[in-house]
Design a protein around this motif. Structure first.
Motif, mmCIF file in Angstrom:
data_model
loop_
_atom_site.group_PDB
_atom_site.id
_atom_site.type_symbol
_atom_site.label_atom_id
_atom_site.label_comp_id
_atom_site.label_asym_id
_atom_site.label_seq_id
_atom_site.Cartn_x
_atom_site.Cartn_y
_atom_site.Cartn_z
ATOM 1 N N ARG A 142 0.851 -1.196 0.000
ATOM 2 C CA ARG A 142 0.000 0.000 0.000
ATOM 3 C C ARG A 142 0.884 1.242 0.000
ATOM 4 N NH1 ARG A 142 -1.875 3.689 3.967
ATOM 5 N NH2 ARG A 142 -4.026 4.402 3.702
ATOM 6 N N SER A 143 0.587 2.163 -0.912
ATOM 7 C CA SER A 143 1.327 3.413 -1.000
ATOM 8 C C SER A 143 0.353 4.576 -1.053
ATOM 9 C CB SER A 143 2.197 3.448 -2.265
ATOM 10 O OG SER A 143 3.151 2.412 -2.265
ATOM 11 N N VAL A 144 0.719 5.664 -0.407
ATOM 12 C CA VAL A 144 -0.026 6.906 -0.524
ATOM 13 C C VAL A 144 0.793 7.833 -1.423
ATOM 14 C CG1 VAL A 144 -1.083 8.856 0.676
ATOM 15 C CG2 VAL A 144 -1.004 6.598 1.770
ATOM 16 N N LEU A 145 0.252 8.157 -2.582
ATOM 17 C CA LEU A 145 0.966 8.972 -3.557
ATOM 18 C C LEU A 145 0.891 10.447 -3.167
ATOM 19 C CD1 LEU A 145 -0.144 7.180 -6.848
ATOM 20 C CD2 LEU A 145 1.724 6.628 -5.275
ATOM 21 N N GLY A 159 -5.269 15.760 -15.774
ATOM 22 C CA GLY A 159 -5.352 17.113 -15.241
ATOM 23 C C GLY A 159 -5.460 17.219 -13.742
ATOM 24 N N TRP A 160 -5.347 16.082 -13.029
ATOM 25 C CA TRP A 160 -5.412 16.144 -11.572
ATOM 26 C C TRP A 160 -4.047 16.523 -10.998
ATOM 27 C CZ3 TRP A 160 -8.666 11.580 -9.168
ATOM 28 C CH2 TRP A 160 -10.019 11.745 -9.532
ATOM 29 N N ASP A 161 -4.068 17.246 -9.902
ATOM 30 C CA ASP A 161 -2.847 17.640 -9.214
ATOM 31 C C ASP A 161 -2.351 16.476 -8.358
ATOM 32 O OD1 ASP A 161 -0.766 18.747 -7.841
ATOM 33 O OD2 ASP A 161 -1.953 20.270 -6.785
ATOM 34 N N VAL A 162 -1.311 15.828 -8.841
ATOM 35 C CA VAL A 162 -0.749 14.700 -8.088
ATOM 36 C C VAL A 162 0.694 15.005 -7.692
ATOM 37 C CG1 VAL A 162 -2.244 12.898 -9.020
ATOM 38 C CG2 VAL A 162 -0.228 13.598 -10.317
ATOM 39 N N THR A 163 1.027 16.278 -7.633
ATOM 40 C CA THR A 163 2.369 16.663 -7.195
ATOM 41 C C THR A 163 2.349 17.394 -5.857
ATOM 42 O OG1 THR A 163 2.219 18.739 -8.463
ATOM 43 C CG2 THR A 163 3.197 16.825 -9.567
ATOM 44 N N THR A 164 1.278 18.129 -5.578
ATOM 45 C CA THR A 164 1.166 18.818 -4.296
ATOM 46 C C THR A 164 0.865 17.813 -3.198
ATOM 47 O OG1 THR A 164 0.311 20.794 -5.397
ATOM 48 C CG2 THR A 164 -0.041 20.609 -3.013
#
Length: 444
Positions: free
Chosen positions: A29-32, A234-239
């Motif tokens: 399990r990972s939380v990105l 288009g989702w923010d997956v860096t913040t």
């Protein structure tokens, strides 16, 4: 022995958990970074995989004016994105011999696909594209409105569906959990495209998304594929963001409905009457749910159960009779069902209640306990023989239970149930306000 994977809190971005499972399977399990949770179960030797995109939002979360939106989205996400038409989505899975579908519940929604392991990157890309970039085209929405109305009409023509739907409404009343998952003809006709869009943009995002996969899957590769696909969408997956918490920990408003009792009769010109009696049950995380499983198996869970033996085998009064239970975050329902000749419905109802009361008063025998535990244990093992079941188990562990039990530990908890625990629980359930719903050729 493989241990439970603790999921008590959603976790911070970058957190990792790993646990060995039976048969050399491995759960990770990972939380990105954006708050997306990814759980995988690698099953050695399998050439297939099932992947699911879960959103912890169901029909209970619909605001006034949005009723029916959750089920609408289940349909509309397959109708096209900015990158793909509905035909493109269908062809993507048909071309590789895979299958894709979705399921809406009262507390979560899942979009899933089963494919060969080599085709998993494609499945992840398509499912993620649907979740992030659905167009919700107005014309497609109107077309699908007709499809959903036909689906509801089909369900309304099935008296066994009607009796269970009305039973949930009778027990849970005006609480959001008492609403039909698919909406009603009135709400589906009334909900505008803007309301469905608002429901979509309000609830679908990185912090609410859980991706689970089981079978021939590489965890690190899947995480990379999910991140890339979400970014393309288009989702923010860096913040860095923490995931939304689970129900019951302050993440969702609401609470258990007040206990109530109701008697409902629904007229249908059918040859058979359908009847359900019951009331409130246990929540999905109640530690007594294992005792409830044994209780349910003994009372109405198979051919050797008391209801089957007493009502069908001994008296020939019904073809189908059983007991059932379902749990939610803050409440649950428990009921007993039978379908019979309308003239016999009063006798059958009396027998349903008689067997329930007898179990509450006298408990179960040692032989019944052993038989029920064996039935549940075998069903649990057989139920985890395919990748779809394992994928679903991961999603429910993350969104509902807050832990993933290894198979051996699950079996131990079932085997630890005592006859006294079953008797006490049966008494508590029987003491709840009781509702009855009948569907058939009745006038009142």
């Amino acid at each position: 022995m493989p241990l439970a994977l603790p999921l008590a809190t959603p976790g911070d971005p970058g957190s990792e958990l790993t646990a060995g499972q039976d048969g050399d399977a491995l759960v990770r399990r990972s939380v990105l970074p954006g708050g997306v949770r990814v759980l995988t179960e690698r099953m050695p030797g399998l050439r297939s995989a099932t992947v699911g995109a879960w959103v912890g939002v169901g029909s209970r979360d619909e605001r006034d004016g949005h009723h029916g939106s959750t089920h609408f989205l289940e349909h509309l996400l397959f109708k096209g994105t900015e990158r793909r038409t509905a035909m493109d989505i269908a062809e993507a899975f048909d071309t590789v011999g895979g299958e894709a579908n979705a399921a809406t519940g009262k507390e979560h929604t899942c979009y899933y696909a089963r494919v060969l392991d080599d085709d998993l990157p494609m499945a992840v890309d398509v499912i993620t594209d649907m979740v992030t970039s659905a167009r919700l085209d107005a014309a497609e929405l109107e077309t699908e409105r007709g499809v959903i109305l036909e689906e509801l009409a089909m369900n309304d023509d099935d008296p066994s569906d009607v009796v269970h739907e009305r039973f949930a409404q009778a027990v849970l009343g005006a609480h959001p959990l008492g609403r039909p998952i698919g909406g009603t003809p009135e709400t589906i006709r009334a909900v505008p495209r803007d309301a469905v869009w608002d429901h979509y943009t309000e609830h679908y995002g990185p912090r609410t998304l859980v991706v689970t996969a089981a079978g021939g899957v590489d965890h690190d590769a899947l995480c990379a594929q999910v991140l890339a696909a979400l970014g393309t969408g288009g989702w923010d997956v860096t913040t860095p963001q923490a995931p939304v918490g689970r129900r019951g920990d302050g993440a969702h408003a609401g609470g258990a409905p007040a206990s109530a009792a109701a008697s409902v009769t629904v007229h249908r010109a059918t040859e058979q009457a359908n009847v359900v009696i019951g009331g409130r049950g246990l929540t999905a995380t109640d530690p007594r749910r294992f005792a409830l499983s044994v209780l349910n198996a003994t009372l109405g869970g198979g051919m050797s159960s008391r209801l089957f033996q007493e009502i069908r085998e001994k008296r020939g009064l019904a073809y189908s009779t059983y007991s059932f239970a379902s749990g939610h975050a803050d409440t649950g329902i428990f009921g007993l069902y039978a379908g019979c000749t309308p003239a016999k419905v009063d006798e059958v109802t009396r027998l349903l209640e008689q067997e329930w009361e007898r179990l509450a008063n006298d408990g179960i025998t040692a032989a019944e306990r052993e038989r029920s535990i064996g039935q549940l244990s075998g069903g649990l093992v057989l139920g985890l023989e395919d990748t779809g079941s394992r994928m679903s188990r991961l999603g429910k562990a993350e969104l509902v239970h807050g832990e993933l039990l290894g198979l051996d530990e699950s079996l131990e908890r079932i085997r630890a149930v005592t006859a006294e625990e079953v008797r006490v629980l049966a008494g508590e359930l029987a003491a709840q306000p009781r509702s009855m719903v009948r569907v058939g050729p009745f006038t009142g």
